[in-house]
Design a protein around this motif. Structure first.
Motif, short mmCIF file in Angstrom:
data_model
loop_
_atom_site.label_atom_id
_atom_site.label_comp_id
_atom_site.label_asym_id
_atom_site.label_seq_id
_atom_site.Cartn_x
_atom_site.Cartn_y
_atom_site.Cartn_z
N GLY A 27 -7.78 -28.60 -41.53
CA GLY A 27 -8.20 -27.23 -41.26
C GLY A 27 -7.14 -26.46 -40.50
N ALA A 28 -6.49 -27.14 -39.54
CA ALA A 28 -5.42 -26.49 -38.77
C ALA A 28 -4.25 -26.12 -39.68
CB ALA A 28 -4.96 -27.42 -37.65
N ALA A 29 -3.91 -27.02 -40.61
CA ALA A 29 -2.80 -26.75 -41.53
C ALA A 29 -3.12 -25.58 -42.45
CB ALA A 29 -2.48 -28.00 -42.34
N ARG A 30 -4.34 -25.54 -42.97
CA ARG A 30 -4.71 -24.45 -43.86
C ARG A 30 -4.72 -23.12 -43.11
NH1 ARG A 30 -6.10 -25.61 -48.83
NH2 ARG A 30 -6.73 -27.72 -49.45
N GLY A 35 -1.67 -17.81 -41.44
CA GLY A 35 -1.25 -16.98 -40.32
C GLY A 35 -2.12 -17.09 -39.08
N ASP A 36 -3.12 -17.95 -39.12
CA ASP A 36 -3.99 -18.18 -37.95
C ASP A 36 -3.52 -19.47 -37.28
OD1 ASP A 36 -5.93 -18.59 -36.07
OD2 ASP A 36 -7.61 -18.69 -37.49
N LEU A 41 -1.99 -24.66 -32.75
CA LEU A 41 -1.39 -24.65 -31.41
C LEU A 41 -2.22 -25.48 -30.44
CD1 LEU A 41 -0.25 -20.93 -31.12
CD2 LEU A 41 1.19 -22.96 -31.45
N ASP A 42 -3.53 -25.50 -30.64
CA ASP A 42 -4.37 -26.34 -29.79
C ASP A 42 -4.04 -27.81 -30.01
OD1 ASP A 42 -6.80 -26.79 -28.03
OD2 ASP A 42 -7.46 -27.81 -29.86
N GLY A 155 3.08 -24.10 -47.81
CA GLY A 155 2.59 -22.91 -47.12
C GLY A 155 2.60 -23.03 -45.61
N THR A 156 2.57 -24.25 -45.08
CA THR A 156 2.58 -24.42 -43.63
C THR A 156 3.98 -24.30 -43.03
OG1 THR A 156 2.85 -26.84 -43.68
CG2 THR A 156 0.61 -25.98 -43.81
N ARG A 157 5.00 -24.30 -43.89
CA ARG A 157 6.39 -24.17 -43.43
C ARG A 157 6.79 -22.69 -43.54
NH1 ARG A 157 9.55 -28.46 -42.65
NH2 ARG A 157 11.44 -27.39 -43.36
#
Length: 334
Positions: A27-30, A35-36, A41-42, A155-157
């Motif tokens: 979920g964090a990666a998506r 852009g969220d 970061l958490d 997309g995460t890069r």
């Protein structure tokens, strides 16, 4: 070489594994790709509290003073769970490149750092988020300012052009650049990238095996077919052959560290890419959809294969090192 983690290393990786298993890294990666960055970061901060960011920072600068072995173990888990962020830059490259100073201490506490060094790393990862941005120009490290964003297959890069603004002392940014070793930093980053690839490859294999055990065709699980078994076995063999090279490079003598890091990246990249291809094939048409979590690891592997030096570059580097060593032995024998 027989690599056996110490009890402390096993406890460290077990702690990280529990943390990441309980976190929603997918979920964090998506979200990161959209852009969220809050969830990513958490997770970044939680891993910093576990000491991941401080591994290669000397103890006198607030770090753990660990070895590349611990770095490899940690980054493999980061790759296995597709944790977003500039991990190689913040945890592997910059602590070694900077060597000392307040920025190194900030990185040890979980600060985000990024760097670009053409031609191997033409763009800086997550430069818009990083508090500490650098670019290598003519063999020297400079502070950097953010430019145009570029698209990655992963997309995460989130990649950005950066331009030098001078040294930290000149610009007021990131003062105290330290006296680090840029060549050693590059080799350490290559090794960290190899560890991420190894972790991603292992995750792809696990997901592929789980899928073929439940997907049925013609009244049988597709994993029971010999052709699929052979493909999965080839991936298992490739990963098992890559792992000793990655761990061996972490234990390498400084004189051969560059060669061994390149060999590790080659083996890990080939194994992870094979894992991505086979995982895609056994999943069939659904494997091509971005909605399937498998896509996070497939695209990440594709991006990391070329990151921190292409396959061609590392093959040439290993070959040149081996030829030089043979010539040296011939001269000594003569």
């Amino acid at each position: 070489m027989r690599f056996v983690p110490t009890s402390e290393q096993e406890d460290f990786t077990a702690s990280l594994g529990r943390l990441l298993a309980g976190a929603d890294s997918v979920g964090a990666a998506r979200s990161w790709a959209q852009g969220d960055h809050a969830a990513g970061l958490d997770l970044w901060r939680r891993l910093a509290e576990q000491g991941v960011h401080a591994l290669l920072v000397p103890e006198e600068h607030g770090g753990m003073g660990a070895t590349p072995v611990e770095l490899v173990l940690a980054l493999e888990l980061v790759g296995r769970h597709a944790v977003p962020g500039p991990w190689v830059e913040s945890v592997a490259y910059l602590p070694v490149a900077l060597g000392s100073g307040p920025v190194v201490e900030a990185l040890a506490e979980g600060g985000l750092g990024t760097v670009a060094l053409a031609p191997h790393v033409p763009y800086a990862l997550d430069a818009d988020l990083a508090e500490h941005r650098y670019v290598v120009v003519d063999g020297a490290l400079h502070g950097a300012e953010v430019g145009e964003q570029h698209t990655s297959v992963d997309g995460t890069r989130r990649l950005f052009s950066v331009t030098p603004t001078g040294t930290g002392q000149d610009t007021g940014q990131d003062t105290g650049l330290g006296t680090g070793d840029l060549d050693r930093a590059f080799d350490t980053a290559v090794l960290a990238c190899a560890a991420q690839l190894l972790g991603a490859g292992e995750r792809l294999l696990d997901d592929a095996v789980a899928y073929v055990k439940q997907r049925r065709q013609f009244g049988r699980e597709i994993g029971s077919y010999q052709a699929i078994k052979h493909q999965l076995a080839d991936v298992r063999i490739a990963l098992d052959f890559a792992r000793p090279l990655v761990h061996g490079a972490a234990l390498a003598d400084p004189a051969t560290f560059g060669r061994d890091a390149s060999a590790a990246k080659l083996a890990a990249a080939d194994a992870a890419y094979l894992a991505a291809r086979v995982a895609l094939q056994v999943h069939g048409a659904v494997g091509y959809t971005l909605e399937l979590d498998l896509s996070l690891w497939i695209t990440k592997v594709r991006a990391l294969v070329a990151a921190w030096g292409t396959t061609a570059y590392h093959r040439d580097r290993v070959l040149a090192a081996l030829v030089a060593e043979r010539e040296q032995r011939t001269e000594v024998a003569g």
